[in-house]
Design a protein around this motif. Structure first.
Motif, PDB file in Angstrom:
ATOM      1  N   ALA A 218       1.020  -1.254   0.089  1.00  0.00           N
ATOM      2  CA  ALA A 218      -0.014  -0.155   0.078  1.00  0.00           C
ATOM      3  C   ALA A 218       0.732   1.352  -0.007  1.00  0.00           C
ATOM      4  O   ALA A 218       0.434   2.282  -0.599  1.00  0.00           O
ATOM      5  N   HIS A 219       1.895   1.148   0.731  1.00  0.00           N
ATOM      6  CA  HIS A 219       2.789   2.291   0.756  1.00  0.00           C
ATOM      7  C   HIS A 219       4.039   2.597   0.041  1.00  0.00           C
ATOM      8  O   HIS A 219       4.580   3.617  -0.083  1.00  0.00           O
ATOM      9  N   SER A 220       4.430   1.535  -0.673  1.00  0.00           N
ATOM     10  CA  SER A 220       5.612   1.556  -1.322  1.00  0.00           C
ATOM     11  C   SER A 220       5.696   1.081  -2.846  1.00  0.00           C
ATOM     12  O   SER A 220       6.373   1.487  -3.540  1.00  0.00           O
ATOM     13  N   TRP A 221       4.615   0.526  -3.360  1.00  0.00           N
ATOM     14  CA  TRP A 221       4.488   0.238  -4.579  1.00  0.00           C
ATOM     15  C   TRP A 221       3.449   1.364  -5.217  1.00  0.00           C
ATOM     16  O   TRP A 221       2.315   1.612  -5.137  1.00  0.00           O
ATOM     17  N   HIS A 222       4.365   1.985  -6.213  1.00  0.00           N
ATOM     18  CA  HIS A 222       3.827   3.231  -7.002  1.00  0.00           C
ATOM     19  C   HIS A 222       4.164   2.805  -8.355  1.00  0.00           C
ATOM     20  O   HIS A 222       5.181   2.745  -8.660  1.00  0.00           O
ATOM     21  N   TYR A 223       3.076   3.113  -9.266  1.00  0.00           N
ATOM     22  CA  TYR A 223       3.225   2.760 -10.566  1.00  0.00           C
ATOM     23  C   TYR A 223       3.623   4.056 -11.400  1.00  0.00           C
ATOM     24  O   TYR A 223       2.854   5.174 -11.045  1.00  0.00           O
ATOM     25  N   ASP A 224       4.027   3.990 -12.480  1.00  0.00           N
ATOM     26  CA  ASP A 224       4.550   5.255 -13.312  1.00  0.00           C
ATOM     27  C   ASP A 224       3.391   5.364 -14.369  1.00  0.00           C
ATOM     28  O   ASP A 224       2.384   4.609 -14.877  1.00  0.00           O
ATOM     29  N   GLY A 225       3.278   6.930 -14.690  1.00  0.00           N
ATOM     30  CA  GLY A 225       2.366   7.264 -15.789  1.00  0.00           C
ATOM     31  C   GLY A 225       0.808   7.080 -15.401  1.00  0.00           C
ATOM     32  O   GLY A 225       0.269   7.162 -14.423  1.00  0.00           O
ATOM     33  N   ILE A 226       0.000   6.757 -16.650  1.00  0.00           N
ATOM     34  CA  ILE A 226      -1.363   6.526 -16.284  1.00  0.00           C
ATOM     35  C   ILE A 226      -1.590   5.213 -15.051  1.00  0.00           C
ATOM     36  O   ILE A 226      -2.661   5.280 -14.519  1.00  0.00           O
ATOM     37  N   TYR A 227      -0.665   4.434 -15.143  1.00  0.00           N
ATOM     38  CA  TYR A 227      -0.923   3.359 -14.301  1.00  0.00           C
ATOM     39  C   TYR A 227      -0.701   3.596 -12.759  1.00  0.00           C
ATOM     40  O   TYR A 227      -1.166   2.974 -12.060  1.00  0.00           O
ATOM     41  N   SER A 228      -0.542   4.797 -12.617  1.00  0.00           N
ATOM     42  CA  SER A 228      -0.527   5.319 -11.126  1.00  0.00           C
ATOM     43  C   SER A 228      -1.970   5.307 -10.287  1.00  0.00           C
ATOM     44  O   SER A 228      -2.146   5.295  -9.432  1.00  0.00           O
ATOM     45  N   PHE A 229      -2.794   5.064 -11.445  1.00  0.00           N
ATOM     46  CA  PHE A 229      -4.321   4.959 -11.222  1.00  0.00           C
ATOM     47  C   PHE A 229      -4.307   3.653 -10.289  1.00  0.00           C
ATOM     48  O   PHE A 229      -5.312   3.760  -9.570  1.00  0.00           O
ATOM     49  N   TYR A 230      -3.454   2.845 -10.295  1.00  0.00           N
ATOM     50  CA  TYR A 230      -3.577   1.542  -9.566  1.00  0.00           C
ATOM     51  C   TYR A 230      -2.841   1.500  -8.198  1.00  0.00           C
ATOM     52  O   TYR A 230      -2.642   0.701  -7.434  1.00  0.00           O
ATOM     53  N   ASP A 231      -2.067   2.572  -7.859  1.00  0.00           N
ATOM     54  CA  ASP A 231      -1.557   2.910  -6.513  1.00  0.00           C
ATOM     55  C   ASP A 231      -2.533   2.834  -5.453  1.00  0.00           C
ATOM     56  O   ASP A 231      -3.668   3.468  -5.465  1.00  0.00           O
ATOM     57  N   MET A 232      -2.346   1.936  -4.513  1.00  0.00           N
ATOM     58  CA  MET A 232      -3.022   1.889  -3.603  1.00  0.00           C
ATOM     59  C   MET A 232      -3.585   3.249  -2.735  1.00  0.00           C
ATOM     60  O   MET A 232      -4.726   3.329  -2.241  1.00  0.00           O
ATOM     61  N   GLU A 233      -2.776   4.048  -2.610  1.00  0.00           N
ATOM     62  CA  GLU A 233      -2.859   5.334  -2.120  1.00  0.00           C
ATOM     63  C   GLU A 233      -3.963   6.261  -2.660  1.00  0.00           C
ATOM     64  O   GLU A 233      -4.080   7.494  -2.478  1.00  0.00           O
ATOM     65  N   ALA A 234      -4.194   5.985  -4.067  1.00  0.00           N
ATOM     66  CA  ALA A 234      -4.849   6.963  -5.115  1.00  0.00           C
ATOM     67  C   ALA A 234      -6.652   6.857  -4.489  1.00  0.00           C
ATOM     68  O   ALA A 234      -7.229   7.803  -5.132  1.00  0.00           O
TER      69      ALA A 234
END
Length: 154
Positions: free
Chosen positions: A17-33
């Motif tokens: 949840a706190h350390s997996w961050h996706y690039d570009g448009i895929y940041s939509f899938y960051d848990m913190e989003a």
């Protein structure tokens, strides 16, 4: 050695949840989003035993959820560690997840929902036999997005 599916621990959930961050448009899938998704992911009672941490050689490489929505249907969700996406690992990861779901739940069908902008994932799902069912709008991440519901016949 293959993929291992174990019920997710609190430590694993917090790490993802706190350390997996996706690039570009895929940041939509960051848990913190999305605050609601984040709260659900971090709550062990809400996760229950349907959220699996996926490891390979003791290394956390993804997560896979499996929710039995009817006697015959399991709805899945999945995430591959950000640094592993876009390199061709998704096919084997998803195949392992489908095998896990089939051996654990023995469903007649498996369903999933994917944001329609995620053509990379949709192409993979279709390649592995998922069929388009319908599109729908869903509120998430502070806005409304179009999703595609897909089905796989076991």
């Amino acid at each position: 050695m293959g993929y291992v599916f174990d019920v997710m621990t609190q430590s694993q959930a917090e790490h993802i949840a706190h350390s997996w961050h996706y690039d570009g448009i895929y940041s939509f899938y960051d848990m913190e989003a999305d605050e609601e998704d984040l709260a659900e992911f971090l709550d062990p009672n809400m996760r229950g035993e349907s959220m699996f941490a996926v490891t390979k050689s003791d290394e956390l490489i993804g997560f896979f959820s499996a929710n039995q929505v009817s006697r015959d249907t399991v709805d899945i969700g999945l995430g591959l560690r950000p640094d592993l996406t876009g390199h061709g690992y998704g096919k084997v990861f998803l195949e392992a997840g489908l095998t896990h779901v089939q051996s654990t739940y023995a469903p007649a069908r498996i369903t999933l929902a994917v944001a329609t902008f995620n053509q990379r994932a949709i192409a993979l799902y279709r390649k592995l036999g998922f069929q388009d069912v319908e599109t729908f709008m869903q509120e998430t991440n502070g806005s409304t997005f179009e999703f595609l519901k897909m089905r796989y016949e076991c």
